[in-house]
Write a protein that holds these residues in place. Structure first.
Motif, mmCIF file in Angstrom:
data_model
loop_
_atom_site.group_PDB
_atom_site.id
_atom_site.type_symbol
_atom_site.label_atom_id
_atom_site.label_comp_id
_atom_site.label_asym_id
_atom_site.label_seq_id
_atom_site.Cartn_x
_atom_site.Cartn_y
_atom_site.Cartn_z
ATOM 1 N N LYS A 111 0.933 -1.185 -0.049
ATOM 2 C CA LYS A 111 -0.055 -0.016 -0.016
ATOM 3 C C LYS A 111 0.901 1.103 0.075
ATOM 4 O O LYS A 111 0.490 2.219 -0.744
ATOM 5 N N GLU A 112 1.818 1.303 0.828
ATOM 6 C CA GLU A 112 2.505 2.567 1.039
ATOM 7 C C GLU A 112 3.990 2.715 -0.045
ATOM 8 O O GLU A 112 4.417 3.756 0.054
ATOM 9 N N VAL A 113 4.227 1.554 -0.650
ATOM 10 C CA VAL A 113 5.541 1.546 -1.558
ATOM 11 C C VAL A 113 4.811 1.382 -2.891
ATOM 12 O O VAL A 113 5.252 2.120 -3.975
ATOM 13 N N VAL A 114 4.505 0.087 -3.191
ATOM 14 C CA VAL A 114 4.268 -0.254 -4.501
ATOM 15 C C VAL A 114 3.149 0.273 -5.209
ATOM 16 O O VAL A 114 3.121 0.869 -6.246
ATOM 17 N N ARG A 115 2.145 0.838 -4.345
ATOM 18 C CA ARG A 115 0.901 1.342 -5.038
ATOM 19 C C ARG A 115 1.048 3.034 -4.477
ATOM 20 O O ARG A 115 -0.125 3.579 -4.510
ATOM 21 N N PHE A 116 2.071 3.574 -4.145
ATOM 22 C CA PHE A 116 2.155 4.852 -3.550
ATOM 23 C C PHE A 116 1.996 5.931 -4.690
ATOM 24 O O PHE A 116 2.570 5.663 -5.724
ATOM 25 N N LYS A 117 1.042 6.985 -4.523
ATOM 26 C CA LYS A 117 0.888 7.845 -5.587
ATOM 27 C C LYS A 117 1.258 9.114 -4.748
ATOM 28 O O LYS A 117 0.444 9.709 -4.055
ATOM 29 N N PRO A 118 2.412 9.766 -5.121
ATOM 30 C CA PRO A 118 2.870 10.984 -4.469
ATOM 31 C C PRO A 118 2.032 12.243 -4.715
ATOM 32 O O PRO A 118 1.273 12.289 -5.794
ATOM 33 N N THR A 119 1.803 12.983 -3.901
ATOM 34 C CA THR A 119 1.067 14.235 -3.729
ATOM 35 C C THR A 119 2.021 15.392 -4.040
ATOM 36 O O THR A 119 3.435 15.267 -4.086
ATOM 37 N N ALA A 120 1.595 16.604 -4.108
ATOM 38 C CA ALA A 120 2.453 17.847 -4.466
ATOM 39 C C ALA A 120 3.130 17.951 -3.457
ATOM 40 O O ALA A 120 4.282 18.363 -3.396
ATOM 41 N N ALA A 121 2.832 17.754 -2.085
ATOM 42 C CA ALA A 121 3.416 17.924 -0.730
ATOM 43 C C ALA A 121 4.574 16.774 -0.587
ATOM 44 O O ALA A 121 5.704 17.276 -0.152
ATOM 45 N N ASP A 122 4.299 15.629 -1.147
ATOM 46 C CA ASP A 122 5.356 14.557 -1.251
ATOM 47 C C ASP A 122 6.680 15.133 -2.276
ATOM 48 O O ASP A 122 7.604 14.454 -1.856
ATOM 49 N N LEU A 123 6.416 15.729 -3.140
ATOM 50 C CA LEU A 123 7.336 16.032 -4.163
ATOM 51 C C LEU A 123 7.946 17.565 -4.153
ATOM 52 O O LEU A 123 8.458 17.938 -4.939
ATOM 53 N N ASN A 124 7.598 18.096 -2.945
ATOM 54 C CA ASN A 124 7.901 19.537 -2.774
ATOM 55 C C ASN A 124 9.445 19.641 -2.256
ATOM 56 O O ASN A 124 9.812 19.875 -1.169
ATOM 57 N N TYR A 125 10.134 19.258 -3.407
ATOM 58 C CA TYR A 125 11.782 19.400 -3.126
ATOM 59 C C TYR A 125 12.300 20.556 -3.979
ATOM 60 O O TYR A 125 11.780 20.632 -5.129
ATOM 61 N N PRO A 126 12.966 21.299 -3.385
ATOM 62 C CA PRO A 126 13.724 21.435 -2.083
ATOM 63 C C PRO A 126 13.001 21.995 -0.918
ATOM 64 O O PRO A 126 13.596 22.189 -0.031
ATOM 65 N N GLY A 127 11.670 22.157 -0.896
ATOM 66 C CA GLY A 127 11.007 22.700 -0.093
ATOM 67 C C GLY A 127 10.856 22.156 1.323
ATOM 68 O O GLY A 127 10.766 22.499 2.513
ATOM 69 N N LYS A 128 10.812 20.679 1.252
ATOM 70 C CA LYS A 128 10.831 20.017 2.433
ATOM 71 C C LYS A 128 12.215 20.083 2.996
ATOM 72 O O LYS A 128 12.184 19.481 4.359
ATOM 73 N N LEU A 129 13.208 20.384 2.409
ATOM 74 C CA LEU A 129 14.482 20.292 3.178
ATOM 75 C C LEU A 129 15.001 21.655 3.633
ATOM 76 O O LEU A 129 15.997 21.630 4.494
#
Length: 650
Positions: free
Chosen positions: A309-327
């Motif tokens: 559920k958390e890896v194979v079928r993971f669908k990233p959101t905009a917050a998950d892909l907010n790089y470099p913002g998350k760093l």
């Protein structure tokens, strides 16, 4: 001369018949004295305590009539059983003459075990349910295991009181007053009150029941008497201990939390070690082992479900892909400490607050770093770290292998999204950062992450079937390798083996990501120079190269001037992003060294191509050539100076 023996004349047949009748009568008396008395006592206890409808409280079990009444009849029963045992030893075990005595002993064991199981089953199951409701699954697991270990010990002592061999018992030097190991006062009291007031018996004997069990353990269990290993008795203990399996299994079905399942397995392993420490509690150890297997199966299922559920079928959101913002929020904020000079007491409080603030800030910083990781990788490392100690190594390695494969694929997909949203350098550093973390975090597990996958290949099945149908002389019932069906399977179906090495794939992916970063960073720092060198390399002839528009002297001069003007800003951006993504300064230096080498090599090639163009051709002359070559040297000097300054600052 001696007369031949005549059975009829000697009267031996009549003697044998009467002997058998006497033996049957004796066995009947023994049966009444042991088996019937056990059944009668069990019935009286059930009537007095309203069993099995009303269970007994666990803390009162050892002091109840379930044990005191049986201790009371144990000495006499043991004496009668030993009469039959000695007859078996005299006649020879397994002989026809001893079969009646062996049947009697088996009847006694079965009657005893059936009675004990009837008396205890309801109480044990009720106690398991109470523990689960009061303490939850984890707390119940430990308390129930301890209860069963104690129960097995006490039941073993009582069983040896009935069926043990008194000649093999090691009597303790000091006897505890009021014990029942050799039929002391409690037995006499119990027998006198067997038909009387049960409550008075319970009141008089309850206080000494735990001492009875402890003394029985010392004098019987820790001896050479292995009577407690009888199959009937061990089967009864297994049936009683199955209540643990029944209760925990019902609880495990609804548990989805990996932490709870890991705690259950850890607790059960500890209790199994305690149960295995003595041979009298092996039944409890077997029951706990069965529960461990069920808990591990549930844990493996939940871990695979979570990974899927958390890896194979993971669908990233905009917050998950907010790089470099998350760093950008990784660096911990310094603690604000207010000076206070009101006294020593205030100074001590201030020091405590300062220490607590530092700890909290350090923990918060670690949490921020952890939260900045890409969610699939975070899930993989979290799940693997939880199940590492509680599942079998082969199972863990198989789960880790598939998890690392799925995580690597998810990181590549995330890098592609970041490339479109934030740019090339962020996509490259994102992939390098997470692959380095994944490799570092997997190293403590010390696993190979290798497997061999086998698949059936049906690519030749069509041709094999055609040959099978075309062969009119096929032998379908031949018992040899020429059988047509065997040939069809051999030619049409093959097994393809492929080696899967997730650790090698991870290293290859990391190497590829580093090479991509080096290549892209080199092109970014060189700017138009990189394109110029590539265009020069693509030309087959020097003569043709001289006349190309991109080799025009003025164009080349402007190109190097533009590259020099943009170098500081480009290198500053690269340096900032590397520091943001890669905290380790040595990692930054390792990645920058090949960039510098590639830039130096590109400048040398550019210098060589410029030297190939003669003066007075394509707007080239000596002054312009010298000016361009000076720009090349200046660019090279700036690159080396910038990298040296960065390494020095790190």
């Amino acid at each position: 001369s001696q007369q031949p023996f005549q059975a009829t004349a000697s009267g031996s047949a009549e003697y044998y018949r009467r002997a058998c009748a006497l033996q049957d009568a004796a066995l009947e008396l023994l049966r009444v004295g042991v088996a019937d008395r056990i059944s009668q006592t069990s019935s009286q206890i059930q009537d007095a305590l309203k069993l099995p409808k009303v269970p007994i409280a666990a803390d009162k079990l050892e002091a109840s009539l379930v044990y005191t009444r049986f201790h009371g009849i144990s000495r006499r029963s043991n004496a009668l059983i030993n009469i039959a045992r000695k007859r078996v030893e005299t006649l020879g075990s397994g002989s026809l003459a001893a079969s009646s005595y062996e049947d009697f002993l088996t009847l006694c064991r079965n009657t005893y075990c059936g009675a004990r199981e009837t008396l205890l089953t309801t109480t044990i199951r009720s106690h398991m349910d109470i523990l689960k409701n009061r303490h939850g699954l984890v707390g119940m697991t430990r308390l129930a295991s301890v209860f069963l270990i104690r129960l097995c010990t006490v039941e073993t002592a009582l069983y040896l009181d009935f069926f043990g061999d008194p000649d093999k018992r090691q009597q303790s030097p000091k006897k505890v007053k009021g014990t029942t190991g050799d039929g002391g006062e409690d037995e006499k009291t119990a027998e006198e009150n067997e038909g009387g007031n049960d409550a008075s018996v319970l009141k008089r004997l309850g206080s000494s029941s735990s001492q009875q069990a402890g003394t029985a353990i010392a004098s019987q269990v820790l001896s050479e008497d292995a009577t407690y290993r009888d199959a009937e008795f061990q089967s009864m203990l297994g049936s009683l201990c199955s209540a643990l399996h029944r209760t925990i299994r019902r609880g495990l079905v609804s548990v989805l939390d990996l932490d709870v399942l890991c705690q259950v397995v850890s607790v059960l392993r500890e209790e199994r070690s305690a149960a295995n420490s003595t041979s009298t509690t092996l039944a409890a150890a077997r029951a706990v082992s069965g529960v461990i297997q069920d808990a591990q199966e549930r844990l493996i299922f939940c871990a695979n479900t979570s990974l899927h559920k958390e890896v194979v079928r993971f669908k990233p959101t905009a917050a998950d892909l907010n790089y470099p913002g998350k760093l950008l929020g990784e660096k911990p904020k310094p603690a604000i400490i207010v000076e206070d000079e009101e006294g020593k007491g205030e100074a001590a409080k201030k020091a405590e607050k300062e220490e607590e603030s530092e700890i909290n800030d350090a923990v918060a910083a670690q949490l921020r770093v952890y939260e900045s990781w890409f969610p699939p990788m975070r899930s993989v490392l979290r799940i693997l770290s939880k199940i590492f100690r509680v599942v079998e190594p082969r199972v863990f390695e198989d789960i880790a292998l598939s998890a690392v494969q799925a995580c690597t694929k998810s990181l590549k997909d995330g890098s592609s999204h970041i490339l479109r949203a934030s740019g090339q350098i962020h996509a490259d550093l994102f992939l390098v950062k997470h692959l380095l973390i994944l490799r570092e975090q997997l190293s403590p597990f010390d696993i190979q992450l290798r497997s061999v996958e086998r698949q059936l290949d049906f690519s030749e099945a069509g041709k094999a079937v055609s040959r099978f149908l075309a062969n009119r002389n096929r032998r379908l019932f031949s018992m040899s390798t020429e059988n047509a069906l065997v040939t069809l399977l051999r030619e049409g179906v093959s097994v393809q083996e492929s080696s899967v090495d997730s650790k090698r794939d991870l290293e290859d992916c990391l190497r590829s990501a580093c090479n991509d970063f080096i290549e892209h960073t080199t092109s970014s720092l060189l700017g138009p120079i990189s394109k110029f060198v590539d265009q020069c390399k693509n030309e087959d002839s020097i003569v043709v190269l001289r006349s190309k528009s991109f080799m025009n002297g003025i164009v080349v001069k402007g190109m190097f001037g533009s590259a020099l003007a943009n170098f500081e800003s480009e290198f500053g951006n690269v340096s900032t992003q590397m520091k943001l993504y890669l905290e380790n300064s040595s990692t930054q230096s390792i990645l920058l060294k090949p960039v510098v080498r590639k830039i130096t090599r590109a400048l040398e090639e550019a210098r060589r191509f410029i030297d190939e163009v003669p003066d007075d051709e394509n707007d080239w002359d000596a002054d312009l050539r010298e000016e361009v070559l000076n720009s090349v040297s200046t660019f090279e000097t700036r690159v080396k100076a910038a990298t040296s300054t960065k390494q020095g600052s790190n």
